[in-house]
Design an enzyme around this catalytic site. Sequence first.
Site, PDB file in Angstrom:
ATOM      1  CD  GLU A 192      41.105  10.275  11.654  1.00 44.97           C
ATOM      2  OE1 GLU A 192      41.371   9.776  10.538  1.00 44.97           O
ATOM      3  OE2 GLU A 192      40.544  11.379  11.789  1.00 44.97           O
ATOM      4  CB  THR A 237      43.540  14.012  14.128  1.00 39.60           C
ATOM      5  OG1 THR A 237      43.214  14.361  15.467  1.00 39.60           O
ATOM      6  CG2 THR A 237      42.559  12.987  13.604  1.00 39.60           C
ATOM      7  CG  HIS A 284      46.346  12.314  10.945  1.00 37.94           C
ATOM      8  ND1 HIS A 284      45.038  12.556  10.606  1.00 37.94           N
ATOM      9  CD2 HIS A 284      46.429  10.976  11.170  1.00 37.94           C
ATOM     10  CE1 HIS A 284      44.355  11.414  10.614  1.00 37.94           C
ATOM     11  NE2 HIS A 284      45.177  10.440  10.966  1.00 37.94           N
ATOM     12  N   GLY A 296      45.466  19.961   5.693  1.00 34.70           N
ATOM     13  CA  GLY A 296      44.945  20.387   6.990  1.00 34.70           C
ATOM     14  C   GLY A 296      43.811  21.371   6.870  1.00 34.70           C
ATOM     15  CG  ASP A 297      40.068  20.752   8.493  1.00 35.99           C
ATOM     16  OD1 ASP A 297      39.782  20.769   7.281  1.00 35.99           O
ATOM     17  OD2 ASP A 297      39.708  19.855   9.268  1.00 35.99           O
TER      18      ASP A 297
END
Length: 308
Positions: A17, A48, A77, A108-109
């Site tokens: 990643e 990401t 992502h 998601g954050d």
Amino acid sequence: MLIRDLFRSDRPLFSIELFPPKTEKGVENLKRKLREIQPYHPDFISVTYGAAGGTRHTTSEITAYIHQELGMEAMPHLTCVSHSRAEIAGLLEHHRAIGVDNIMTLRGDPPQGESRFEPPPDGFRYAVELVREIKALDRFGIGVAGYPEGHPEAENYETDLRRQVEKVAAGADFVVSQFFLENRHFFRWRDDLRRAGVTVPVMAGILPAQGLEQITKFAAFCGTIVPASLQTELARYTDDPDAAAEAGLEYARGQIEELLAVGVDGIHVYALNRVKPIRAVHEMMAPNEPRPVGASVAQATTYLKNDT
Ligand SMILES: Cc1cc2nc3c(=O)[nH]c(=O)nc-3n(C[C@H](O)[C@H](O)[C@H](O)COP(=O)(O)OP(=O)(O)OC[C@H]3O[C@@H](n4cnc5c(N)ncnc54)[C@H](O)[C@@H]3O)c2cc1C
């Protein structure tokens, strides 16, 4: 290529990643590193997706570079953060146009400065909703995130496990775990998922620590426990970042060795755009000898002893 088809091979997958850099120079630097990584033949590379603005378009640029220029499997992502359904549809259309076959599908954050995730107007609240949306298109393979120690916002481990099962039932092809620093958490969670009827592959997420401060911060954010043994080891090198990173990598090697010995669907390396840990994991996973799949921990210990 659909990643779910790669799991048909008789060996654990090896994926990495990366995150999109913020500057043009950073992007060029990452592309150079990707050319270094290419000979290590990861099964796929995931990229990401940041919170609103910033690097979002770069996720797509890096994904296209990996796929089109380097001929490796790339999975962007995608998150629910700050996107309406119409925007998500447009992004999926774009991904399709650049040759993407798989999407890492996430809630998601929250964006920086916000402590809670707020579903956007006309958007999605949970990853499971986005999974359903993408599944209905029947055009992409779907990966989802999972949490061996429970998601930090979840009421408890059991509730989070149930949510995980729902996410897979909604159409996920495989699960990639959050990083964990004690394999027992992963083994317990994977057993619980299997008992709950999850049959799709579950990849183990490994983050080689770079130092005590870094891993403590990341772990606190993700709800991961840092074992005392790793804390003590890293504390010896607070003034020597290279030695700390080497100790972190050595610890990760130990985790991977046991995971491979017991049997795992794949190792996903949170490489943080560093080549060294990728090379190290490649060296561990490259040998052609078949690994036992589904062996017990006791068998694995014997296996490890015989292996040295
Ligand atoms: C492999 C991996 C990759 C990641 N990549 C990114 C990235 O690129 N960008 C980024 O911003 N973040 C990324 N993250 C972080 C991730 O977005 C956060 O952990 C986020 O807080 C949760 O995302 P999720 O997709 O797991 O959400 P969800 O599966 O929606 O879960 C979020 C929370 O809601 C709960 N929940 C789920 N469904 C329901 C429901 N129906 N009702 C009530 N509660 C529910 C869950 O138990 C959990 O507590 C990644 C994490 C992992 C493990």
